[in-house]
Design an enzyme around this catalytic site. Structure first.
Site, PDB file in Angstrom:
ATOM      1  N   ASP A  94       0.664  -1.587  -0.069  1.00  0.00           N
ATOM      2  CA  ASP A  94      -0.281   0.076  -0.241  1.00  0.00           C
ATOM      3  C   ASP A  94       0.712   1.408  -0.450  1.00  0.00           C
ATOM      4  O   ASP A  94      -0.098   2.815   0.006  1.00  0.00           O
ATOM      5  CB  ASP A  94      -0.641   0.028   0.813  1.00  0.00           C
ATOM      6  CG  ASP A  94      -2.713  -1.053   1.339  1.00  0.00           C
ATOM      7  OD1 ASP A  94      -2.549  -1.235  -0.189  1.00  0.00           O
ATOM      8  OD2 ASP A  94      -2.721  -1.454   1.731  1.00  0.00           O
ATOM      9  N   ASP A 151      -7.047  -5.227  -3.997  1.00  0.00           N
ATOM     10  CA  ASP A 151      -6.789  -3.332  -3.066  1.00  0.00           C
ATOM     11  C   ASP A 151      -5.074  -3.208  -4.560  1.00  0.00           C
ATOM     12  O   ASP A 151      -4.950  -1.786  -4.741  1.00  0.00           O
ATOM     13  CB  ASP A 151      -5.919  -3.756  -2.323  1.00  0.00           C
ATOM     14  CG  ASP A 151      -7.478  -3.762  -1.054  1.00  0.00           C
ATOM     15  OD1 ASP A 151      -7.929  -5.179  -1.727  1.00  0.00           O
ATOM     16  OD2 ASP A 151      -7.423  -3.695  -0.144  1.00  0.00           O
TER      17      ASP A 151
HETATM   18  N1  GLY Z   1      -7.032  -1.719   1.392  1.00  0.00           N
HETATM   19  C1  GLY Z   1      -7.404  -2.031   2.438  1.00  0.00           C
HETATM   20  C2  GLY Z   1      -8.691  -1.820   2.701  1.00  0.00           C
HETATM   21  O1  GLY Z   1      -9.143  -1.697   1.209  1.00  0.00           O
HETATM   22  O2  GLY Z   1      -9.081  -1.921   3.188  1.00  0.00           O
END
Ligand code: GLY
Length: 369
Positions: A94, A151
């Site tokens: 992320d 994600d």
């Molecule tokens: N990327 C983690 C979430 O959307 O919670």
């Protein structure tokens, strides 16, 4: 007379101009608003994956009117985020969310060279997570060496950006390898997407799907659907590869079929019908993706459904009270874990609502590219 979306953007600007003051005074990165007050992330301190959305929100507001107040607050948090390069062990795939939307936005809007360097640093960290067996590793836990998640499609923009900045195609090659694996292994025949797929880290062979933040194994976690929708749209914008556009359109059709009559978004499209569990963040992300799809293809249904989502949020789920921090309500971090927030304000919901409004108003600086 300003239209509805201009009014809403103005309300957000006023709300967050006020709410930035307690954020700076307490020195935190706002994660969510509880009883009207900012709360920092529930895990991993400033290394939690959501840290970039607050500066991103500040940069969206800066982009509209060039008010230096917002740039200053964004940079306060950029410093906290770049300190996390030294801590290192909290960082995961992320870093795209964290640094492209903070330092990358700073460079895009101001040309600051250190911000560009910090964004390239983050891109190198994301490259370092690539397993040449064919995927980018998501998380750091023992036993998660083979985990990849939907994600990550959003984080690939950081790699494409780095290749454009440096002229070095390695970053883009990795992004394409991961996107192709996601296309092959995550996209289901009905246009929905899986959340977590585990691969054998030695061979890249698919091991199995895991249940994630949605209702159940094989269900449709709505935020995952939204990440897929917007993520494949961004992959198309970065590559012009029609396979990614086709995937984004299939995911969009499935998402649109599940928008509630009131324009709000269930946390999981397969959750029990008598269950009232919403995640408006999913709707806000999907609205951004749909507006980009409309821009690319001219498909009027994409724009109309983006407006349905935004109208639903503006009609039912925005808190404009000046005393309370946070605007978008009824956001849910995870279906089965209320710890990170259920039916509450969460900052990345505010970010995507603001981005969608900026797109509708013509002020979006497109921080993802
Ligand atoms: N990327 C983690 C979430 O959307 O919670």
């Amino acid at each position: 007379m300003p239209g509805r979306y201009e009014e809403a953007f103005r309300a957000i600007r006023e709300k967050f101009r006020r709410a930035a003051v307690p954020a700076a005074e307490t020195g935190i990165i706002p994660y969510k608003s509880e009883n009207g007050h900012w709360i920092a992330s529930p895990h991993d301190g400033n290394g939690w994956w959501t840290g970039g959305f607050w500066p991103a929100l500040m940069w969206q507001l800066y982009a509209a009117e060039k008010d230096a107040f917002f740039a200053e607050e964004a940079r306060r948090v950029e410093k906290l985020l770049t300190d996390e390069f030294r801590v290192f062990h909290h960082l995961n795939h992320d870093v795209g969310f964290m640094y492209l939307l903070s330092c990358g936005a700073d460079f895009k809007l101001t040309g600051d060279e250190q911000a560009r360097t910090d964004t390239l640093h983050a891109a190198s960290l994301l490259m370092g997570r690539f397993n040449p067996a064919g995927f980018i590793r998501a998380w750091n836990g023992p036993g998660q060496e083979g985990f990849a998640i939907i994600d990550c499609m959003m984080n690939l923009s950081l790699l494409f950006w780095a290749s454009r900045q440096t002229g070095d195609p390695r970053f883009a090659h990795v992004a394409v390898r991961h996107a192709d694996t996601t296309l092959r292994e995550f996209l289901r025949p009905d246009g929905s997407v899986s959340h977590i797929i585990e691969f054998d880290p030695e061979t890249g062979r698919r091991v199995k799907e895991h249940p994630g933040q949605g209702y159940a194994l094989g269900s449709q976690w709505s935020r995952g659907q939204a990440w897929g929708l917007y993520g494949f749209t961004l992959a198309y914008l970065n590559t012009k590869d029609g396979r990614y556009l086709d995937a984004a359109q299939r995911i969009a059709a499935n998402f649109i079929a599940h928008i509630r009559p009131d324009g709000l978004t269930d946390c999981d499209f397969c959750q029990p019908k008598d269950e009232e569990r919403l995640d408006n963040i999913a709707g806000a992300i999907a609205a951004c993706g749909l507006l980009e799809l409309h821009r690319i293809t001219g498909d009027a249904a994409c724009e109309a459904n983006a407006r349905r989502l935004i109208d639903g949020m503006l009609d039912h789920c925005c808190d404009w009270s000046p005393e309370r921090c946070g605007a978008l309500t009824r956001c849910t971090a995870s279906y089965h874990d209320d710890g990170a927030g259920r039916h509450t304000n969460i900052t990345y919901g505010d970010y995507f609502l603001t981005e969608a409004l900026a797109k509708l108003n013509g002020t979006d600086p497109m921080l993802w590219l």
